[in-house]
Design a protein around this motif. Sequence first.
Motif, mmCIF file in Angstrom:
data_model
loop_
_atom_site.group_PDB
_atom_site.id
_atom_site.type_symbol
_atom_site.label_atom_id
_atom_site.label_comp_id
_atom_site.label_asym_id
_atom_site.label_seq_id
_atom_site.Cartn_x
_atom_site.Cartn_y
_atom_site.Cartn_z
ATOM 1 N N GLN A 277 0.819 -1.200 0.000
ATOM 2 C CA GLN A 277 0.000 0.000 0.000
ATOM 3 C C GLN A 277 0.856 1.256 0.000
ATOM 4 O O GLN A 277 0.531 2.266 -0.642
ATOM 5 N N ARG B 297 1.940 1.820 -3.529
ATOM 6 C CA ARG B 297 0.834 2.330 -4.354
ATOM 7 C C ARG B 297 0.619 3.823 -4.108
ATOM 8 O O ARG B 297 0.415 4.611 -5.050
ATOM 9 N N GLU C 178 1.293 6.905 -6.926
ATOM 10 C CA GLU C 178 0.293 7.885 -7.350
ATOM 11 C C GLU C 178 0.783 9.314 -7.141
ATOM 12 O O GLU C 178 0.499 10.205 -7.947
ATOM 13 N N LEU D 211 5.060 0.713 -11.231
ATOM 14 C CA LEU D 211 4.894 -0.004 -9.966
ATOM 15 C C LEU D 211 5.074 -1.489 -10.216
ATOM 16 O O LEU D 211 4.487 -2.048 -11.159
#
Length: 444
Positions: free
Chosen positions: A305, A308, A312, A327
């Motif tokens: 997480q 991620r 972004e 990624l």
Amino acid sequence: MSRLLRSTPLRLALGLVLLFSVVSLLSLATSYVITQRSFEDTIREDLRQDMTGFRAAPSGAALAQLVEAEAAETDPNRLVLSYYAANRQHYGNAFIARDDEGYHIVSLGEDRAGLPGRYLALTARLYGGQLTIARSRAEIDALRGVFLNILALSLLPTVLIAVSGGLYFARRSARQVAVIGDDLDRLTTGTLSARIGDTPGWGEDLAQIARKIDRMARAQEASVETLRQVSSDIAHDLKTPIQRVALHLDDLAERHALDSEAQEKVAEARAELEDIVSVFHALLQIAQVEAGTPRSRFATVDLAQLCRTFHEVFEPSAAENGQSLTLDLPADADTIPVTGDRNLLGQAVANLIENAMRHTPSGTAITLGASNGPHPVLWVADTGPGIPEPERGLVLQRLYRLDRSRGTPGSGLGLSLVEVVASLHEARLELSDKAPGLRVSLRF
């Protein structure tokens, strides 16, 4: 158990046991040989005395009668008397036979069986005949069993007791070393208040080491506390002047009377001031992380997480620079949990991505990824110019920058902060060649 087998007390015990065993075996072997020779000499002396007694017989007939009389009362398994007279008559309790394998002592019974065991013999010619006296070596042969029993009853229990004692002291020493090791681990991870304390029952050597470690910890704690206080004082003392300078520059920039050149100089001064604040903040943050303070905020962090989120955040900036940020996460792992501080790990990821974007040209492919397993790994890789292997250790030093990166913005503290964050989380920071490019990994 493998650690115990490598421990110094057990190795010393095994070494002493081996030395004692060798000395005992040599002593027993020497005693066995000396005793055996002594017994043999005694038997030979007895044989000579027996022969002397038989030589005293006045005639062959008298000798035959004497041999018969002695043989009647003598067990041939202990003493053999055999006399072949001149008239080819045999007297005694056994007779000597010879075949291809050598001499044998045969009983006078009907089965004519050979007598077992070994004998020491003495032969002499008397009165035209041949007299043989042989004494059994049974007592000598029994010595081997006696000495083996002595070896088993003395050496084996000693070895078992010594090895057991070595294991006991090794376990005891291992517990004491573990206490010292745990204390050192706490100190190296920032818990400077860790102390070994009193060590009742410890050996003087380990107790002295424990006292010195505690003294070192107290000195280090006092030094870090002093440094922290000085840093806090410096931050407090510089905060207001820096803010005032920033306000003065803002006021100066808002004046319309400034020409373009003056406004450009003001903007440059404000940028330099921001760089000063950034370097100062990074140094204070590194000092705080090295002190181990953030460990109190440790919790479960999902590396997947985290990747991620920062993908972004930084993907648009990378695209503006003409670079690509992709990624790379395992398809079969939704979460990659580690224990740590999310903010610090996020700061480390941000520093790695910013370094890759800052020091690589347009068109560079940057990859942010993580992998699961017994040792989770978080990494940032690029296809840029990379870092020469001799300088990979140097770039972790504070304020160190490669010569070719002097023209790019930055303070040289990005990788230093990543290293102290990795150390705080007991992770290993690895810089490796991606051919082309650089791969920076945090292996937890």
